[in-house]
Design an enzyme around this catalytic site. Structure first.
Site, short mmCIF file in Angstrom:
data_model
loop_
_atom_site.label_atom_id
_atom_site.label_comp_id
_atom_site.label_asym_id
_atom_site.label_seq_id
_atom_site.Cartn_x
_atom_site.Cartn_y
_atom_site.Cartn_z
N ASP A 1 85.77 46.04 39.89
CA ASP A 1 86.03 44.62 40.09
C ASP A 1 85.37 44.26 41.42
O ASP A 1 85.79 44.75 42.48
CB ASP A 1 87.54 44.37 40.14
N TYR B 1 83.57 26.74 42.95
CA TYR B 1 82.34 27.31 42.38
C TYR B 1 81.12 26.80 43.16
O TYR B 1 80.27 27.58 43.58
CB TYR B 1 82.25 26.92 40.90
N LYS C 1 78.41 28.95 45.47
CA LYS C 1 76.98 29.04 45.16
C LYS C 1 76.12 28.46 46.31
O LYS C 1 75.02 28.94 46.56
CB LYS C 1 76.68 28.33 43.84
N1 LIG Z 1 76.26 30.59 31.87
C1 LIG Z 1 75.93 29.51 32.57
O1 LIG Z 1 75.86 28.40 32.03
C2 LIG Z 1 75.58 29.64 34.03
C3 LIG Z 1 75.07 28.51 34.70
C4 LIG Z 1 74.73 28.61 36.05
C5 LIG Z 1 74.89 29.81 36.71
N2 LIG Z 1 75.39 30.88 36.03
C6 LIG Z 1 75.53 32.13 36.80
O2 LIG Z 1 74.86 33.17 36.12
C7 LIG Z 1 75.54 34.42 36.35
C8 LIG Z 1 75.85 35.06 35.01
O3 LIG Z 1 76.71 34.19 34.30
P1 LIG Z 1 76.81 34.25 32.69
O4 LIG Z 1 77.46 32.97 32.26
O5 LIG Z 1 75.51 34.64 32.13
O6 LIG Z 1 77.77 35.50 32.50
P2 LIG Z 1 79.20 35.63 31.81
O7 LIG Z 1 79.01 35.68 30.36
O8 LIG Z 1 80.15 34.63 32.40
O9 LIG Z 1 79.57 37.07 32.37
C9 LIG Z 1 79.90 37.22 33.74
C10 LIG Z 1 79.50 38.62 34.18
O10 LIG Z 1 79.99 38.79 35.52
C11 LIG Z 1 80.90 39.88 35.53
N3 LIG Z 1 82.00 39.64 36.42
C12 LIG Z 1 82.71 38.49 36.57
N4 LIG Z 1 83.71 38.67 37.44
C13 LIG Z 1 83.63 39.97 37.85
C14 LIG Z 1 84.40 40.77 38.72
N5 LIG Z 1 85.45 40.28 39.37
N6 LIG Z 1 84.04 42.07 38.90
C15 LIG Z 1 82.97 42.58 38.25
N7 LIG Z 1 82.20 41.87 37.41
C16 LIG Z 1 82.54 40.58 37.21
C17 LIG Z 1 81.39 40.00 34.10
O11 LIG Z 1 81.80 41.33 33.83
P3 LIG Z 1 83.31 41.80 33.47
O12 LIG Z 1 84.01 40.64 32.86
O13 LIG Z 1 83.08 42.94 32.55
O14 LIG Z 1 83.86 42.22 34.78
C18 LIG Z 1 80.13 39.68 33.31
O15 LIG Z 1 79.31 40.81 33.25
C19 LIG Z 1 76.78 34.06 37.16
O16 LIG Z 1 76.54 34.30 38.52
C20 LIG Z 1 76.97 32.59 36.90
O17 LIG Z 1 77.67 31.93 37.93
C21 LIG Z 1 75.72 30.83 34.72
#
Ligand SMILES: NC(=O)c1ccc[n+]([C@@H]2O[C@H](COP(=O)([O-])OP(=O)(O)OC[C@H]3O[C@@H](n4cnc5c(N)ncnc54)[C@H](OP(=O)(O)O)[C@@H]3O)[C@@H](O)[C@H]2O)c1
Length: 265
Positions: free
Chosen positions: A65, A160, A164
């Site tokens: 984590d 959030y 960021k």
């Molecule tokens: N999806 C979007 O629309 C979007 C838009 C803008 C930016 N982002 C950014 O892009 C990145 C990836 O997001 P996503 O939406 O593609 O992924 P996601 O599907 O939300 O998955 C999040 C990932 O982060 C890990 N994670 C979250 N909290 C954690 C913790 N406390 N310890 C360890 N691992 C943790 C999760 O793993 P576990 O749950 O297995 O721990 C998972 O692998 C993030 O930084 C997010 O803020 C996403």
């Protein structure tokens, strides 16, 4: 004559169990990197690691984590023992959206802290450990996955957005410190990405509004004011990561690369 030993470059990727981080870890593995994967969900990471191994690479699964500094330090120790103290690429992709709609005053300090610990403090801990190694080696590429809410504010997303924005400051400062040693540090700012988590949200929106999934997505994209009329795909983010860590990215540092269909224009 002794035979050259092909040594694969090594990448450390957080958030590698799901969504964009998973795709980044997989793509690096299939592009010739040995990859260490960090997240809480072990089985999901093992599946990615197995694919990388079947392709001829090495992969290490580190369950942690990232909000827990001791656990993250432990993962970094295990990583460095595995990599022989070497690291070429770091991608901080683990992210947490935090409280989604309550305004300031209606969510707890603990929730704020949890968002900051995931999105800002964890990348700081990773950089604290791995940036000096890259600087001493005279090379390295770091990519922090931020978000377009780090380029603007948004009502209901204060923790959030703050996390960021903070990550941008960390990125620029690290880029200034490490540039003279040949290390690049960049920030990718995606808008909405069609990851499984977001697709589930869009399906729920369709049900709520009594719309088809296609129409619900159109309505979402219109609400978000995205000129290109589409969310990003994970491949859009992966392509930018591969550019930044590849030859083309060698003179790019301290930048915020916005991939949001023009939403923040
Ligand atoms: N999806 C979007 O629309 C979007 C838009 C803008 C930016 N982002 C950014 O892009 C990145 C990836 O997001 P996503 O939406 O593609 O992924 P996601 O599907 O939300 O998955 C999040 C990932 O982060 C890990 N994670 C979250 N909290 C954690 C913790 N406390 N310890 C360890 N691992 C943790 C999760 O793993 P576990 O749950 O297995 O721990 C998972 O692998 C993030 O930084 C997010 O803020 C996403």
């Amino acid at each position: 004559m002794p035979q050259a030993v092909a040594v694969r470059p090594i990448a450390f990727v957080t958030g590698a169990s799901a969504g964009t981080g998973r795709e980044i870890a997989l793509s690096l593995g299939l592009s010739g990197y040995d990859v260490a994967l960090v997240a809480r969900r072990t089985a999901e990471m093992e599946a990615v690691a197995e694919t990388i191994r079947q392709d001829g690479g090495e992969a290490l699964v580190l369950t942690a984590d990232v909000r827990d500094a001791t656990a993250l330090e432990g993962a970094l120790d295990a990583f460095l023992a595995w990599s022989g103290g070497k690291v070429n690429v770091v991608v901080n992709a683990a992210g947490y959206t935090g409280p989604l709609s309550p305004p300031i005053g209606q969510f707890s300090i603990d929730e704020f802290d949890s968002t900051i610990a995931t999105n800002l403090r964890a990348p700081f801990i990773v950089l604290s450990r791995l940036l000096p190694i890259m600087r001493a080696a005279g090379s390295g590429r770091i990519v922090n996955i931020g978000g377009n809410h780090g380029m603007r504010g948004r009502a209901g997303r204060s923790s959030y957005s703050a996390s960021k924005w903070g990550l941008r400051g960390l990125t620029r400062s690290a880029a200034l410190e490490a540039g003279p040693d040949g290390v690049t540090v960049n920030y990718i700012a995606p808008g909405p990405i069609a990851v499984p988590r977001m697709k589930a949200n869009w399906r729920a929106l369709a049900e709520q509004r009594g719309l088809s999934e296609e129409d619900a997505l159109k309505a979402y994209v219109a609400d978000m004011g995205i000129p290109l009329n589409r969310p990003s795909e994970m491949e859009d983010i992966v392509a930018m990561v591969l550019y930044l860590v590849g030859e083309g990215g060698r003179n790019v540092t301290g930048q915020e690369l916005v991939i949001d269909g023009g939403a923040t224009l």
